[in-house]
Design a protein around this motif. Structure first.
Motif, mmCIF file in Angstrom:
data_model
loop_
_atom_site.group_PDB
_atom_site.id
_atom_site.type_symbol
_atom_site.label_atom_id
_atom_site.label_comp_id
_atom_site.label_asym_id
_atom_site.label_seq_id
_atom_site.Cartn_x
_atom_site.Cartn_y
_atom_site.Cartn_z
ATOM 1 N N SER A 115 50.277 -62.462 -36.152
ATOM 2 C CA SER A 115 51.728 -62.659 -36.139
ATOM 3 C C SER A 115 52.241 -62.580 -34.717
ATOM 4 N N ASP A 117 56.088 -61.860 -32.679
ATOM 5 C CA ASP A 117 57.517 -61.552 -32.688
ATOM 6 C C ASP A 117 58.049 -61.879 -31.310
ATOM 7 N N CYS A 123 52.765 -59.265 -30.405
ATOM 8 C CA CYS A 123 51.953 -60.021 -31.359
ATOM 9 C C CYS A 123 50.906 -59.094 -31.933
#
Length: 1015
Positions: A115, A117, A123
């Motif tokens: 992921s 952000d 991450c």
């Protein structure tokens, strides 16, 4: 105030490792773990060492497909009492990633960017993701992970977390520990949790929950409280303290950040499952300043003043490193750009625009010009030039290893660090110490802005006296760095290389704290045992050592650059792992296709090292007859990419040929060795009735039978033989033109002569137009390539001897030999001198052999015809590795071609892609770069490939394009013919004879990793 609780006894000596029933362990891992469980001799040999001086054969290797699978692997190991070692890129220089344990290799599958952000600039990643891959995936966000080691193209984030890696950009962004937000960890006893900075409120909540997590937090705080004074006193306040555990992150008054405390623990405490990372904005532009000083110590003296300007990178390089690179022919164009001096600083600045970056650089140079000893200055803001100059610094390890005329150099004291304002004096004292021990030729370079010094030292690690001197030097060097308030390790960690020296730096109280922390997480010492805490001795487990007694077999190749020794040639590999890069260059196509250590250049070199013996515990005990080595070399494409792309010029193609010659001596060979290895003979016979041969070879049913008989993959189409060979056409035609520039021999290689005569005809046209009189050798000759590539160098020598007898007179007259097929041309330039290292005619052959582009580019007054087209080019691997493709680039540029030269290998590689069982890997290699580039090329874009293999791979891949040789393009342009892209209806043409394709595969992979099955 922490409540007093029981703290486990510290791990002060290595507990006796329990007896492990390895076969039962292997069975249970295979049953329970979703991944590859490999306890075979080949895998164990390939993982027996890393980039260090140390060697320990693992129990086995687990390559988990998921993080959860790795958790299950640790659970199985726990039930068997088996130790565990985590491994990423395996480039560690202190022995952290080799152990007599179950090695978990994260790099093949657990490489996800989980992921991102963007707003929070964080991450989450899995540990196997490679740094360059991560930053490429982050590129569209404008963010990146800041620390950038020189191994950025192959090191994994898990490895960086394990070692607390830094790199040149740590000057601006700090160490890995400074860029980790949280870690998901697993303890050996099965506790899985996320850790990070902990407030007092969060700490109280954790204790209130109770259980194993609370125990760990409570005991760690107690240890940190008890030893806080010693930690503050003995932890040097410098940018590059990497040695020891980061207990400064746990002391009272600090953040109590367990994630940062675990960074750099080298897998001795926990397994890292995922990491949440802090990200930084990618600089929009950079500029580079080179500063030349009298010597490297004077350059170091200037560091504090330069550091005040807050550069992105501040690196040092000495005259010895530059001299080594010049001696090895590395980066010649970049080295010419260095300003005058005997020691250099490389200083880069970033900015939101090129103007901002340049202004920051000029502010520095203006400041330095006012100093008493102003440096010589060179300034650059061209991205490509900067890239090439940084390669000078990043190639430090490769440049300082195996320098011609000098003893071997080794790691062991390669990353000490001191306060940057004391660096100059430290370098002077370190150099004096090196001279005292007879190691004075060692180069000094590194991350000078943070006081970190790299070097490789000519230790003698094969005699008892040499090892004693090695230990004595380390003892004195440790005292020296501690006297400067420095760190034994400023980047690479402690592992086994420096674990035994840690008491000198930290003292008994802090060492006791380290041991207690180890006991909190791993009381039975199952996590990477013998590293950092209760370490093996620095002279234990040496990869060489006084007891090392390798074999010295007789060989077919001469290995003139390795003192005639196959064993010395194999030892070129220093474990830096550039063969594990995912992009760039050619090396190593089979690793890129399989992500298998055993199928990397490094893995194969390790197996050959094990095969030659010298250690009683070697898993490879059957020498040249080894099936493990054979299987590892089976997927080597013999592309020679490693000979160019590897900083040590490991030539695995030659080693493979050597091995196969001994492995199959007096034995039946694979069918492909007889069919494709003897292709020149079959082509000569086919020339008697090519139409009949083609009809039979492509007849339904018979074609399949012939492929089975010849060991050819059924998915491949057999090539068509030409109706008229090139040599027959030329002898009937005769020479033309004025020949004002004199004669050239146009070499009629087997592929051009029998399969692509149109290329030869085009070359004649171009050469005659350029003013040369083309001559071809009498009879049918051969370079011996197909025998070399199939491990029949004895036959290749006989074939080459005949060729040399024929060419001898023209060679002695200095007449150039022009090669059209890159692989055959490379034989004359490279393989022939290796087979005949003392033959004067072979030396002449090597010196006088030219590519078409080289000859034309050196022809005064010759100008290429105007082409003015876009083109995708696949440089043949041997063209890239041996001949060099830059001349072709320049010639095509002069012709107006807008060239996109594809990296990587086409995957066919002569007989490799035709051999049964290789099709999946062959196509996976092609799908790395070549086929996507061809598919993306517009209809008016030329597709260029000088290699017959490359052209065949393109034509048989189903992309609907036909590739052209440089000679064809130049000849068509000279005539004014249309040389546009060939449409799909012409893609079925085969080697000057139209024919139907049979049995062609679509190149799609079948869902499994190609190459995993043993042959």
């Amino acid at each position: 105030m922490s409540q007093r609780v029981f703290v486990p006894e510290p791990v002060t000596t290595r507990p006796r490792q329990p007896y492990v029933r390895v076969r039962d362990l292997e069975r249970d891992l295979a049953e329970r773990v979703d991944g590859e469980v490999r306890f075979d001799p080949g895998t164990r040999g390939a993982y027996s060492t890393d980039g260090s001086n140390y060697r320990q054969v693992p129990l086995g290797v687990v390559v988990p497909r998921t993080v959860d699978a790795a958790v299950e692997a640790v659970a199985v190991c726990r039930r068997h009492g088996a130790p565990v070692t985590s491994r990423g890129g395996g480039t560690s220089l202190a022995g952290q990633t080799c152990n007599t344990a179950v090695v978990i290799d994260w790099s093949a599958h657990c490489d996800r960017l989980v992921s991102v952000d963007v707003a929070a600039r964080t991450c989450v990643v899995e540990p196997g993701i490679v740094l360059d891959v991560l930053n490429r995936r982050l590129a569209e966000t404008g963010l990146m992970f800041g620390p950038r080691p020189s191994t950025h193209s192959q090191c994994t984030l898990g490895g960086m977390i394990g070692n607390n890696s830094c790199g040149s950009t740590a000057q601006a962004y700090g160490k890995t520990a400074d860029n980790v937000s949280r870690l998901e960890i697993l303890t050996y006893d099965g506790l899985r949790m996320w850790v990070g900075p902990t407030t007092e409120e969060e700490y109280a909540e954790i204790l209130a929950e109770g259980g194993p997590r609370a125990r760990i937090y409570r005991e760690l705080r107690l240890i940190a409280d008890d030893h806080a004074g010693a930690i503050r006193d003995r932890f040097p306040d410098i940018p590059r303290r990497v040695s020891g555990y980061n207990l400064d992150q746990l002391v009272p008054g600090g953040p109590f950040d367990l994630a940062r405390a675990l960074v750099g623990s080298e897998g001795t405490l926990v397994v890292v499952l995922r990491a949440e990372l802090h990200l930084v904005p990618s600089p929009a532009a950079e500029s580079l300043v080179l500063l030349g000083y009298h010597d490297i110590a004077a350059a170091a003296d200037a560091v504090p003043r330069i550091a005040r300007h807050r550069p992105l990178q501040l690196e040092g390089v000495d005259d010895r490193l530059v001299g080594f690179e010049r001696a090895k022919g590395m980066h010649p164009d970049a080295l010419k750009r260095l300003p005058e001096g005997g020691g250099w600083l490389m200083v880069s600045f970033g900015g939101d625009s090129q103007r901002e970056a340049d202004e920051r650089a000029r502010t520095l140079t203006d400041d330095l010009r006012r100093t008493e000893h102003a440096p010589h200055i060179a300034f650059f803001d061209d991205e490509q030039i900067e890239k090439h100059l940084w390669e000078v610094r990043e190639s430090g390890l490769g440049a300082t290893a195996r320098v011609p005329g000098l003893p071997e150099t080794w790691e062991g004291w390669e990353d000490s660090a001191v306060p940057p304002d004391r660096l100059g004096d430290y370098l002077r004292d370190l150099r004096a110490l090196l001279r005292e021990f007879g190691y004075g030729q060692a180069s000094l370079y590194g991350h000078f802005g943070q006081g970190c010094v790299h070097t490789r030292i000519p230790f003698d690690l094969v005699t008892a006296d040499g090892v004693a001197a090695y230990l004595a030097f380390l003892d004195r060097a440790a005292d020296l760095v501690v006297s400067y308030g420095g760190s034994l390790s400023g980047e690479h960690g402690d592992g086994q290389a420096r674990g035994g020296l840690l008491p000198k730096m930290f003292g008994p109280d802090v060492i006791k704290a380290f041991e207690q922390v180890k006991a909190v997480f791993d009381p039975d010492d199952r996590m990477n045992p013998g590293k950092v805490v209760a370490p093996y001795g620095m002279a234990e487990n040496l990869r060489l050592g006084p007891a090392w007694t390798p074999g010295s077999p007789s060989t077919h190749f001469g290995y003139p650059e390795d003192d005639g020794s196959f064993q010395r040639a194999v030892m070129r590999c220093v474990g830096v792992g550039q063969c594990r890069r995912h992009t760039g260059g050619v090396m190593c196509p089979s690793y890129r296709a399989t992500r298998d250590e055993e199928h990397s250049t490094r893995g194969r070199a390790r197996l050959l090292f094990e095969m030659l013996g010298g250690h009683s515990d070697s898993p490879i005990g059957d020498g040249w007859r080894s099936t493990a080595v054979r299987d590892a070399l089976d997927l080597c494409l013999a592309c020679k990419g490693c000979k160019h792309d590897c900083p040590m010029q490991v030539d695995m193609a030659t080693y493979k040929s050597e091995f196969l010659s001994h492995h199959y001596a007096h034995r039946l060979r694979p069918a492909a060795h007889y069919s494709m290895g003897w292709l020149p003979l079959w082509a000569r016979l086919a020339a008697l009735a090519p139409g009949t041969v083609d009809a039979l070879a492509h007849a339904p049913g018979l074609s399949a039978a012939l492929k089975r008989l010849g060991g050819i993959d059924p998915a491949r189409s057999l090539p068509y033989f030409a109706a008229t060979r090139f040599t027959d056409w030329y002898r009937a035609r005769g020479p033309r033109g004025d020949g004002r520039r004199g004669p050239v021999v146009l070499w009629p290689d087997t592929f051009t002569n029998n399969l692509s005569p149109r290329v030869g005809r085009a070359a004649v046209e171009v050469l005659e137009e350029a003013g040369y009189r083309v001559i071809i050798p009498p009879g049918t000759l051969c370079c011996g390539l197909t025998w070399i590539s199939t491990g029949q160098p004895g036959m290749a020598k006989r074939v080459l001897s005949r060729t040399l007898r024929t060419l001898g007179p023209v060679l002695r007259r200095g007449i150039p030999i022009v090669g059209l097929e890159p692989s055959c041309t490379a034989v004359f330039r490279d393989d022939a001198p290796n087979l005949f290292p003392r033959d004067k005619d072979v030396a002449r052959l090597s010196e006088q052999t030219r590519t078409l582009a080289e000859l034309l580019s050196d022809t005064d007054g010759w100008r290429p015809p105007r082409i003015d087209r876009a083109a995708v080019s696949q440089p043949h691997c041997h063209h890239h590795a041996v001949l060099g493709y830059d001349t072709d680039r320049e010639l095509l540029s002069r012709a107006g071609v807008r060239l996109d030269a594809v990296g990587g290998c086409c995957g066919l590689a002569g007989d490799f892609g035709f051999t049964a069982g290789h099709h999946d890997v062959s196509m996976a290699c092609a799908e790395q770069e070549l086929l996507p580039a061809v598919r993306a090329a517009g209809p008016g874009t030329l597709v260029l490939a000088d290699g017959f293999s490359c052209r065949t791979q393109i034509e048989q891949s189903g992309v609907g394009r036909r590739a052209l040789h440089l000679a064809e393009v130049l000849a068509a342009a000279r005539r004014g013919d249309d040389i546009g892209a060939f449409p799909e209806d012409q893609a079925g043409r085969r080697n000057d004879r139209a024919g139907r394709r049979d049995g062609q595969g679509d190149g799609r992979r079948n869902g499994r990793r190609p190459g995993r099955e043993k042959r």
